[in-house]
Design a protein around this motif. Structure first.
Motif, PDB file in Angstrom:
ATOM      1  N   ASP A 210       2.805  -6.074  -0.085  1.00  0.00           N
ATOM      2  CA  ASP A 210       2.758  -7.390  -0.727  1.00  0.00           C
ATOM      3  C   ASP A 210       4.146  -7.908  -1.113  1.00  0.00           C
ATOM      4  O   ASP A 210       4.276  -9.006  -1.669  1.00  0.00           O
ATOM      5  N   GLY A 211       5.185  -7.128  -0.828  1.00  0.00           N
ATOM      6  CA  GLY A 211       6.549  -7.560  -1.085  1.00  0.00           C
ATOM      7  C   GLY A 211       6.987  -7.498  -2.532  1.00  0.00           C
ATOM      8  O   GLY A 211       8.092  -7.928  -2.866  1.00  0.00           O
ATOM      9  N   LYS A 212       6.158  -6.930  -3.420  1.00  0.00           N
ATOM     10  CA  LYS A 212       6.481  -6.947  -4.847  1.00  0.00           C
ATOM     11  C   LYS A 212       7.371  -5.790  -5.283  1.00  0.00           C
ATOM     12  O   LYS A 212       7.998  -5.857  -6.336  1.00  0.00           O
ATOM     13  N   TRP A 213       7.417  -4.714  -4.492  1.00  0.00           N
ATOM     14  CA  TRP A 213       8.192  -3.542  -4.884  1.00  0.00           C
ATOM     15  C   TRP A 213       9.069  -3.055  -3.735  1.00  0.00           C
ATOM     16  O   TRP A 213       8.688  -3.168  -2.568  1.00  0.00           O
ATOM     17  N   SER A 260      -2.393  -1.212   1.353  1.00  0.00           N
ATOM     18  CA  SER A 260      -2.623  -1.036  -0.082  1.00  0.00           C
ATOM     19  C   SER A 260      -1.285  -0.902  -0.809  1.00  0.00           C
ATOM     20  O   SER A 260      -0.229  -0.846  -0.195  1.00  0.00           O
ATOM     21  N   GLY A 261      -1.335  -0.829  -2.114  1.00  0.00           N
ATOM     22  CA  GLY A 261      -0.107  -0.712  -2.899  1.00  0.00           C
ATOM     23  C   GLY A 261       0.296   0.718  -3.179  1.00  0.00           C
ATOM     24  O   GLY A 261       1.148   0.957  -4.040  1.00  0.00           O
ATOM     25  N   GLN A 262      -0.294   1.676  -2.470  1.00  0.00           N
ATOM     26  CA  GLN A 262       0.000   3.072  -2.732  1.00  0.00           C
ATOM     27  C   GLN A 262       1.244   3.535  -1.963  1.00  0.00           C
ATOM     28  O   GLN A 262       1.449   3.163  -0.805  1.00  0.00           O
ATOM     29  N   LEU A 263       2.027   4.364  -2.617  1.00  0.00           N
ATOM     30  CA  LEU A 263       3.205   4.958  -1.994  1.00  0.00           C
ATOM     31  C   LEU A 263       3.004   6.469  -1.936  1.00  0.00           C
ATOM     32  O   LEU A 263       2.679   7.099  -2.942  1.00  0.00           O
ATOM     33  N   GLU A 309      -6.695   5.056   4.503  1.00  0.00           N
ATOM     34  CA  GLU A 309      -7.694   6.021   4.042  1.00  0.00           C
ATOM     35  C   GLU A 309      -7.262   7.473   4.169  1.00  0.00           C
ATOM     36  O   GLU A 309      -7.847   8.361   3.546  1.00  0.00           O
ATOM     37  N   ALA A 310      -6.257   7.748   4.995  1.00  0.00           N
ATOM     38  CA  ALA A 310      -5.912   9.143   5.257  1.00  0.00           C
ATOM     39  C   ALA A 310      -4.435   9.268   5.579  1.00  0.00           C
ATOM     40  O   ALA A 310      -3.746   8.289   5.876  1.00  0.00           O
ATOM     41  N   ILE A 311      -3.946  10.500   5.534  1.00  0.00           N
ATOM     42  CA  ILE A 311      -2.563  10.819   5.872  1.00  0.00           C
ATOM     43  C   ILE A 311      -2.565  12.031   6.794  1.00  0.00           C
ATOM     44  O   ILE A 311      -3.289  13.002   6.557  1.00  0.00           O
ATOM     45  N   ILE A 312      -1.780  11.969   7.859  1.00  0.00           N
ATOM     46  CA  ILE A 312      -1.549  13.106   8.746  1.00  0.00           C
ATOM     47  C   ILE A 312      -0.231  13.742   8.317  1.00  0.00           C
ATOM     48  O   ILE A 312       0.801  13.069   8.297  1.00  0.00           O
TER      49      ILE A 312
END
Length: 416
Positions: A210-213, A260-263, A309-312
């Protein structure tokens, strides 16, 4: 004659297997898998099962494609690297100048190139146009703004006459008219050196969807940065500065989810990649709410998001670093479900070989490097597949540093 016939049959089987494995159900058509890679230190091009050399008796590193795939850049030379471009349509190559760090703009075929502390911008299709050379002379690191309208640049920290280091400053640079001049506006000044914070350089910058962070790593001096650096989250209006955790200074070890906003980042200190490295999700930035996804007894390294939803992730059993290669633990790829926190192996172990640097291709395939016993190759697999298929063999082995290697020096995917 029998040996030749066998070789032809095997090549046909491998080629047909690759085509079947990489097919995409989209009106009966699919996009070819393409990559530039390094073999015996030379630059090669792979398009599906067809592979051809582009250089001979050279030392090439860091191939990377422009956004539209019409151009590729690479570093040539071991001691004093030069930035070169390759034009896909013609096969032509051009030298742009000395430099050790080059990045494509996200919206066109401009390149920002760092040579020493001098940052320049050039157009791949207009190499003789030097109107935008030397836009700043004290650059430490940089990234293009998400829309390609300019650059965010960190200064190279300098020693003060009275001792200590001057704070790093972040500037936004944008073209100012047709004459080649660039405007320079101070965006943020990092905190001064203290017991709680110390940095003399930064990593590249990564914006949230979203460009906010803006996320980046603040690095202290070389001896200290080998063991610990600070992951920083800076709001795009410059009002909020958050220290999210300690990690090693690898730019691919922190990544935003696609939408999403997740890092996600690999948290943990110590230069050894084999211990105290935890896949961590920063769920809320201001409160620094974090969730660790690495099971007890394991260490995580390179990873990639599989949608939101997932990470490899490349995951191994945790162990102290050993100078003896036979005593080291070797990683497999695991898929971590973020909703449940549960993980499942994606690849199966082969004795003496580890699986590294996962990448999700546009067709949903997982490309990864399998390396061990002095060799490396790129393999492909599908989620849930029982086996993986070799794609690019005889990849030049990336230099290992306490269990971690920078495979982007050796492979650049076009359609990831």
């Amino acid at each position: 004659m029998i040996k030749k016939l066998t070789a032809v049959i095997m090549a046909a089987v491998v080629g047909s297997s690759l085509l079947a494995l990489t097919s995409v159900a989209a009106e009966g058509e699919r996009e070819a898998l393409q990559a530039a890679f390094i073999r015996t230190n030379n630059l090669w091009l792979a398009v599906d099962e067809v592979q051809k050399p582009l250089t001979k008796e050279e030392y090439i590193r860091s191939p990377q494609w422009s956004k539209d795939g019409k151009w590729m850049t690479f570093l040539r030379g071991e001691n004093r690297p030069e930035v070169w471009t390759y034009e896909a349509a013609t096969g032509g190559m051009r030298r742009l100048g000395e430099g050790s760090n080059a990045k494509w703009a996200p919206n066109d075929n401009r390149l920002a190139i760092l040579s020493g502390r001098t940052l320049s911008v050039m157009s791949a299709d207009r190499p003789s146009d030097h109107s935008q050379d030397r836009i700043v002379d004290n650059a430490g690191e940089f990234s293009w703004l998400p829309d390609g309208s300019g650059l965010l640049v960190s200064t190279a920290a300098e020693l003060l006459p009275e001792g200590g280091w001057a704070p790093i400053e972040l500037y936004v640079l944008k073209p100012d008219g047709a004459g080649g001049a660039w405007s320079k506006q101070l965006f943020y000044r990092l905190p001064a050196q203290s017991d709680d914070f110390f940095a003399i350089q930064t990593s590249p910058f990564k914006w949230s969807p979203d460009g906010k962070w803006i996320a980046f790593i603040a690095k202290p001096t070389a001896s200290l940065s080998s063991d610990a650096n600070t992951l920083i989250l800076l709001s795009s209006d410059g009002r909020s500065f958050v220290k999210a955790g300690q990690m090693l200074g690898y730019a691919n070890w922190f990544q935003w989810a696609p939408s999403s906003g997740q890092l996600a980042f690999i948290e943990g200190t110590g230069r050894e990649a084999t211990s105290n490295k935890k896949l961590t999700i920063l769920e809320d930035i201001l409160s620094v709410k974090k969730r660790v996804l690495t099971p007890r007894g394991y260490a995580d390294n390179d990873f990639t998001w599989d949608r939101d939803e997932a990470i490899i992730v490349s995951r191994r059993k945790e162990a102290a670093w050993s100078g003896d290669e036979e005593d080291r633990t070797l990683p497999l790829l695991a898929k971590v479900n973020l909703r449940t926190g549960q993980s499942k192996n994606v690849t199966r172990g082969i004795e003496g070989y580890g699986d590294y640097a996962p990448t999700i291709m546009k067709n949903g395939m997982i490309a990864f490097v399998q390396s061990g016993q002095g060799s490396a190759e790129v393999k492909l697999t599908k989620p849930g597949a029982r086996r993986s298929l070799s794609w690019i063999t005889k990849l030049t082995v990336a230099e290992d540093y306490y269990g971690r290697a920078n495979w982007s020096d050796m492979i650049g995917y076009l359609n990831k």
